[in-house]
Design a protein around this motif. Structure first.
Motif, short mmCIF file in Angstrom:
data_model
loop_
_atom_site.label_atom_id
_atom_site.label_comp_id
_atom_site.label_asym_id
_atom_site.label_seq_id
_atom_site.Cartn_x
_atom_site.Cartn_y
_atom_site.Cartn_z
N ILE A 277 0.84 -1.21 0.00
CA ILE A 277 0.00 0.00 0.00
C ILE A 277 0.87 1.25 0.00
O ILE A 277 0.61 2.22 -0.73
CB ILE A 277 -0.94 0.00 1.22
N THR A 278 1.90 1.24 0.82
CA THR A 278 2.79 2.40 0.92
C THR A 278 3.46 2.70 -0.42
O THR A 278 3.53 3.85 -0.86
CB THR A 278 3.87 2.16 1.99
N ALA A 279 3.94 1.64 -1.09
CA ALA A 279 4.60 1.83 -2.38
C ALA A 279 3.62 2.37 -3.42
O ALA A 279 3.96 3.27 -4.21
CB ALA A 279 5.20 0.50 -2.85
N TRP A 280 2.41 1.84 -3.44
CA TRP A 280 1.39 2.28 -4.39
C TRP A 280 1.01 3.74 -4.13
O TRP A 280 0.97 4.55 -5.07
CB TRP A 280 0.18 1.37 -4.32
N CYS A 281 0.73 4.08 -2.89
CA CYS A 281 0.30 5.45 -2.58
C CYS A 281 1.39 6.47 -2.87
O CYS A 281 1.12 7.57 -3.38
CB CYS A 281 -0.12 5.54 -1.11
N LYS A 282 2.62 6.12 -2.57
CA LYS A 282 3.73 7.03 -2.83
C LYS A 282 3.89 7.27 -4.33
O LYS A 282 4.06 8.42 -4.77
CB LYS A 282 5.03 6.46 -2.25
N ALA A 283 3.85 6.21 -5.12
CA ALA A 283 4.02 6.34 -6.57
C ALA A 283 2.85 7.06 -7.21
O ALA A 283 3.03 7.82 -8.18
CB ALA A 283 4.20 4.96 -7.19
N ALA A 284 1.63 6.84 -6.69
CA ALA A 284 0.43 7.43 -7.28
C ALA A 284 0.09 8.80 -6.70
O ALA A 284 -0.81 9.48 -7.20
CB ALA A 284 -0.76 6.49 -7.08
N GLY A 285 0.80 9.20 -5.65
CA GLY A 285 0.52 10.49 -5.03
C GLY A 285 -0.80 10.51 -4.28
O GLY A 285 -1.46 11.56 -4.20
N ILE A 286 -1.20 9.39 -3.72
CA ILE A 286 -2.47 9.30 -3.00
C ILE A 286 -2.24 9.54 -1.51
O ILE A 286 -1.46 8.83 -0.87
CB ILE A 286 -3.12 7.92 -3.21
N GLY B 135 16.71 17.96 -38.32
CA GLY B 135 16.53 16.54 -38.04
C GLY B 135 15.88 16.34 -36.67
O GLY B 135 15.61 17.30 -35.94
N LYS B 136 15.66 15.09 -36.35
CA LYS B 136 15.05 14.78 -35.05
C LYS B 136 15.77 13.60 -34.41
O LYS B 136 16.11 12.63 -35.10
CB LYS B 136 13.56 14.44 -35.22
N PRO B 137 15.98 13.67 -33.10
CA PRO B 137 16.66 12.56 -32.42
C PRO B 137 15.74 11.36 -32.26
O PRO B 137 14.51 11.47 -32.40
CB PRO B 137 17.02 13.16 -31.06
N ALA B 138 16.33 10.22 -31.99
CA ALA B 138 15.53 9.02 -31.73
C ALA B 138 14.72 9.20 -30.44
O ALA B 138 15.15 9.89 -29.52
CB ALA B 138 16.44 7.81 -31.62
N VAL B 139 13.55 8.60 -30.42
CA VAL B 139 12.68 8.67 -29.25
C VAL B 139 12.41 7.25 -28.76
O VAL B 139 11.99 6.39 -29.55
CB VAL B 139 11.35 9.37 -29.58
N ALA B 140 12.69 7.01 -27.52
CA ALA B 140 12.46 5.68 -26.94
C ALA B 140 10.98 5.48 -26.66
O ALA B 140 10.22 6.44 -26.49
CB ALA B 140 13.26 5.53 -25.66
N ALA B 141 10.57 4.22 -26.65
CA ALA B 141 9.18 3.90 -26.27
C ALA B 141 8.95 4.35 -24.84
O ALA B 141 9.83 4.26 -23.98
CB ALA B 141 8.94 2.41 -26.41
N ARG B 142 7.75 4.85 -24.58
CA ARG B 142 7.45 5.31 -23.22
C ARG B 142 5.98 5.11 -22.91
O ARG B 142 5.17 4.87 -23.82
CB ARG B 142 7.83 6.78 -23.04
N ALA B 143 5.66 5.21 -21.66
CA ALA B 143 4.26 5.11 -21.23
C ALA B 143 3.94 6.25 -20.28
O ALA B 143 4.77 6.64 -19.45
CB ALA B 143 4.01 3.77 -20.54
N GLU B 144 2.76 6.81 -20.42
CA GLU B 144 2.30 7.86 -19.52
C GLU B 144 1.13 7.31 -18.70
O GLU B 144 0.22 6.68 -19.24
CB GLU B 144 1.83 9.08 -20.31
N TYR B 145 1.19 7.55 -17.39
CA TYR B 145 0.18 7.01 -16.49
C TYR B 145 -0.63 8.15 -15.87
O TYR B 145 -0.08 9.16 -15.45
CB TYR B 145 0.84 6.21 -15.36
N THR B 146 -1.93 7.94 -15.80
CA THR B 146 -2.82 8.90 -15.15
C THR B 146 -3.65 8.16 -14.12
O THR B 146 -4.35 7.19 -14.46
CB THR B 146 -3.75 9.59 -16.16
N VAL B 147 -3.56 8.58 -12.88
CA VAL B 147 -4.32 7.94 -11.80
C VAL B 147 -5.62 8.72 -11.60
O VAL B 147 -5.61 9.94 -11.43
CB VAL B 147 -3.52 7.92 -10.49
N GLY B 148 -6.75 8.02 -11.63
CA GLY B 148 -8.04 8.66 -11.48
C GLY B 148 -8.32 9.12 -10.05
O GLY B 148 -7.59 8.79 -9.12
N GLU B 149 -9.39 9.85 -9.91
CA GLU B 149 -9.80 10.35 -8.59
C GLU B 149 -10.82 9.42 -7.92
O GLU B 149 -10.91 9.37 -6.70
CB GLU B 149 -10.41 11.75 -8.72
#
Length: 376
Positions: free
Chosen positions: A215-224, A265-279
């Motif tokens: 729970i602590t790890a989840w809340c810290k990462a999600a800002g809850i 020109g444009k540099p290479a872009v690595a694959a990435r993921a964006e996460y949004t935590v709901g309310e």
């Protein structure tokens, strides 16, 4: 709803019923009445008031569609409730309706399909000493990722197993429900209301250090810091892109849109993921799919070596939101806890369900099972 003229709606009575009932009960009643009304319209009948022969015919029709005895009993109860609320004679009390249900139960049996248990170490005899075997909670926890979804799912599963909460109760947990315990590494969980506690007397469950850390790890990462504990995580994934070399100005055609970036020109872009935590909290219906997704992830990661790929579909079919409750119930039984202790831990009001959940385990570990094991 199609009804005969002259039926008077007592608004105060309906308001009192809504105030005294859980949202789940109201949704179930509404769904059952809508289905009955649709069937009656197709038969050219008024749904209210219903006759006993009408109710019996409806139950037979639903049985023919594959409805289980438990579902038919619920339909009957819903029809009884709406007639009571409207001050109408209850047609479900008629002997014809009772015999219709009894005949169906006799024909197909009344045993309900049980969710596949998610036990902490799987199907082991000694929960303290045996190594994990087959499908087990520990493997699912260890195989959870360190991204936001993985952290949430690890905390969700750990809490679900510790407490044996139902899906609706699990998603209702807020940060404010987590209380200090005598053990500084553990916590207590306040349960304001549950399915078996419609009056809101409340109960308390134990959260292990394992769950507290998750729970602590989840809340810290999600800002809850307050409000719903388990929330939806929206993930947007972006594919990798290779570098784009700069172009000489003379190579750019006049037909092309002018873009200074073409010269740089444009540099290479690595694959990435964006996460949004709901309310808002997760929907109860999301719990079963989360468990099944965790099983698949653990299998693909090689964390469930006892399972073959051919077993996976069969295993997933039996997994539901109730699997952790069944699993904890069986682990308590296997560890030697008596029925009273199991009922207290899982907040059962009647011994019927815990005994039903332990039926298969009791047959295996009962007197006959122990004898056959010795005989080889």
């Amino acid at each position: 709803m199609k009804a005969e003229a002259g039926i008077v709606l007592d608004a105060a009575l309906f308001a009192a019923y809504e105030a005294a009932s859980s949202p789940h009960s109201i949704r179930a009643l509404t769904s059952d009445l809508e289905a009955f009304d649709l069937w009656c319209r197709r038969q050219g009948l008024a749904a209210l008031p219903a006759t006993s022969s009408q109710v019996a015919a409806y139950l037979q029709a639903r049985a023919g569609e594959g409805a289980k005895p438990a579902s038919l009993s619920r339909y009957k109860a819903s029809l009884a409730k709406i007639h009571q609320l409207l001050g109408l004679a209850d047609p479900t009390k008629a002997e014809l309706v009772k015999l219709t249900l009894a005949a169906h139960r006799r024909g197909v049996g009344s045993a309900q399909a049980q969710a596949r248990p998610l036990r902490f170490k799987g199907a082991v005899k000694d929960v303290a000493r045996d190594q994990p075997h087959g499908l087990n909670v520990r493997a699912l926890l260890e195989a959870s990722g360190e991204d936001l979804t993985g952290l949430r799912d690890r905390a969700l599963l750990s809490v679900a197993y510790d407490t044996g909460l139902r899906a609706s109760e699990l998603v209702a947990i807020t940060v404010e429900h987590i209380l200090e315990a005598l053990d500084p590494e553990a916590r207590l969980l306040e349960i304001p209301r549950s399915k078996g506690d419609q009056d809101g007397e409340g109960a308390t469950a134990y959260l292990s250090p394992r769950s507290v850390h998750a729970i602590t790890a989840w809340c810290k990462a999600a800002g809850i810091t307050q409000g719903p504990l388990f929330r939806r995580v929206q993930v947007r994934r972006y594919k990798a892109r290779g570098a784009i070399k700069p172009r000489a100005i003379e190579t750019i055609s006049g037909r092309e849109a002018w873009d200074l970036g073409k010269l740089k020109g444009k540099p290479a872009v690595a694959a990435r993921a964006e996460y949004t935590v709901g309310e808002k909290p997760l929907h109860p219906g999301a719990i079963g799919p989360i468990w099944r997704a965790m099983v698949v992830r653990a299998f693909e990661a090689g964390a469930l070596p006892d399972l073959m790929r051919d077993d996976l579909a069969r295993v997933l079919k039996g997994i539901s939101a109730h699997s952790t409750r069944v699993g904890l119930n069986q682990d308590l039984f296997a560890s030697g806890e008596d029925l009273a202790g199991i009922m207290d831990a899982l907040r059962w009001k009647s011994p019927r369900m815990p005994l039903a959940y332990n039926r298969n385990l009791a047959a295996e570990q009962g007197a006959a099972g122990r004898l056959m094991a010795k005989l080889g």
